[in-house]
Scaffold this active site. Structure first.
Site, PDB file in Angstrom:
ATOM      1  N   SER A   1       0.786  -1.213   0.078  1.00  0.00           N
ATOM      2  CA  SER A   1       0.172   0.041   0.100  1.00  0.00           C
ATOM      3  C   SER A   1       0.884   1.329   0.071  1.00  0.00           C
ATOM      4  CB  SER A   1      -0.912  -0.046   1.096  1.00  0.00           C
ATOM      5  OG  SER A   1      -2.066   0.776   1.144  1.00  0.00           O
TER       6      SER A   1
ATOM      7  N   ASP B   1      -9.054  -6.964  -3.877  1.00  0.00           N
ATOM      8  CA  ASP B   1      -8.475  -5.519  -3.220  1.00  0.00           C
ATOM      9  C   ASP B   1      -9.456  -4.418  -3.463  1.00  0.00           C
ATOM     10  OD1 ASP B   1      -7.133  -3.335  -2.514  1.00  0.00           O
ATOM     11  OD2 ASP B   1      -5.242  -4.182  -2.880  1.00  0.00           O
TER      12      ASP B   1
ATOM     13  N   HIS C   1      -6.873  -6.443   0.415  1.00  0.00           N
ATOM     14  CA  HIS C   1      -5.527  -5.442   0.632  1.00  0.00           C
ATOM     15  C   HIS C   1      -4.754  -5.784   1.468  1.00  0.00           C
ATOM     16  CE1 HIS C   1      -3.809  -1.560  -0.369  1.00  0.00           C
ATOM     17  NE2 HIS C   1      -3.860  -1.235   0.975  1.00  0.00           N
TER      18      HIS C   1
END
Length: 340
Positions: free
Chosen positions: A43, A130, A165
């Site tokens: 991320s 995600d 994610h």
């Protein structure tokens, strides 16, 4: 009861001494191999991994990008973050713009020559479930590196795993499709658990010895403030995994920098990112020091989620070699390469 001034002074001195003992230690030197440094992240940590790989392409021989967008995508404008995360339907990031920005920075010598990137190995991952950094953003990252000359088997894109994610492990964390803290999920590919740390490290370094089930090295906390002023938004303390084989002065171990995502520092998830994501299992048997730098959500008011800077909250130079955060990380890596 009244105590004497001398007794009070002794007690105060004891308290001060106790605080000094409890403070994080300095980062030791390990004589690491400066030609074997790599980076990965999730991320915001993946955005940072891209920035480090591009800006310091002389120093980093490869990168693992897990759910991260292309270089300089936000262009110093937080209002572009949604586009860079693939959250704006039918309007994905344009990697041509990012490539042109990188070329301009390189011509200005704000970053290392982009020609280095054709020799680097890049692993990119995007889970099909995600919902935070969606696949159009990660597709743009792949396209960016292709435009930078990363071709053929040097660029690996894994984008068919039904993951949310998260950093992906063979057996630790949330269910595979989760998009929730601590942003560590376990997934199967076929009949086997997917070992992302091993996949990206082996893509960067080539075949490695098998991972160990239980690492026998040591997780060391150290004073990150020595490298990162408060203005960086970085935490007081960071972590380093040291395999037993790397404690000798002539070990010449590799260095991998593993960068957490938003709300994933030790302040938010304890030791889970630096102890349970699988990096240490591979490091233990392959002479790799793993550096875990930290950003806390409370450090800067404009960074309430504890994200790494990929939109400019530390200043307009966040994506080039004068970036406060990148300079701090590189300084820590250089310290590891020093000899005792």
């Amino acid at each position: 009861m009244h105590m004497s001034r001398s007794l009070a002074s002794l007690m105060l001195a004891g308290l001060v001494a106790g605080s000094a003992v409890a403070a994080p230690a300095s980062l030791p030197a390990y004589g690491a191999d400066p030609q074997q440094t790599s980076v990965s992240g999730l991320s915001s940590g993946a955005f940072m991994a891209v920035q480090l790989q591009v800006a310091y392409s002389r120093s980093f021989i490869g990168a693992g990008v897990v759910a991260g967008g292309p270089y300089y995508c936000a262009a110093n404008n937080v209002f572009l973050a949604g586009i860079c995360m693939g959250q704006v339907p039918f309007f994905p990031p344009n990697p041509v713009l990012m490539a042109n920005a990188a070329k301009g920075f390189s011509r200005a010598r704000w970053i290392d020559p982009l020609s280095n990137l054709s020799k680097r190995r890049i692993y990119v991952f995007s889970g099909t479930d995600d919902t935070i950094v969606r696949q159009p953003a990660v597709d743009a990252t792949v396209s960016f590196f292709q435009q930078m000359g990363v071709k053929g088997d040097k660029l690996k894109y894994v984008n068919q795993v039904p993951a949310g994610h998260a950093v992906i492990t063979p057996g630790y964390g949330n269910d595979c499709a989760a998009n929730a803290a601590p942003y560590i999920n376990h997934c199967n590919v076929g009949s086997e658990g997917y070992d992302q740390a091993g996949a990206l490290l082996q893509h960067i370094y080539g075949a490695l010895n098998p991972r160990v089930d239980t690492p026998t090295g040591q997780i060391v906390s150290f004073d990150q403030r020595a490298y990162a002023a408060v203005a960086t938004g970085m935490a007081d303390t960071a972590y380093l995994y040291v395999p037993r084989s790397c404690t000798a002065s002539d070990a010449h171990c590799k260095v991998h920098v593993a960068i957490h995502g938003c709300v994933q520092s030790s302040e938010s998830v304890g030791d889970q990112f630096y102890a349970d994501t699988g990096y240490n299992n591979w490091a233990d048997s392959n002479h790799i020091l793993v550096l875990y730098p930290q950003v806390n959500k409370s450090a800067i008011p404009s960074n309430p989620q504890g994200c790494w800077d990929w939109w400019g909250y530390t200043g307009g130079n966040y994506a080039n070699k004068s970036s406060l955060q990148m300079r701090a990380i590189v300084a820590m890596v250089n310290r590891l390469a020093q000899h005792r």
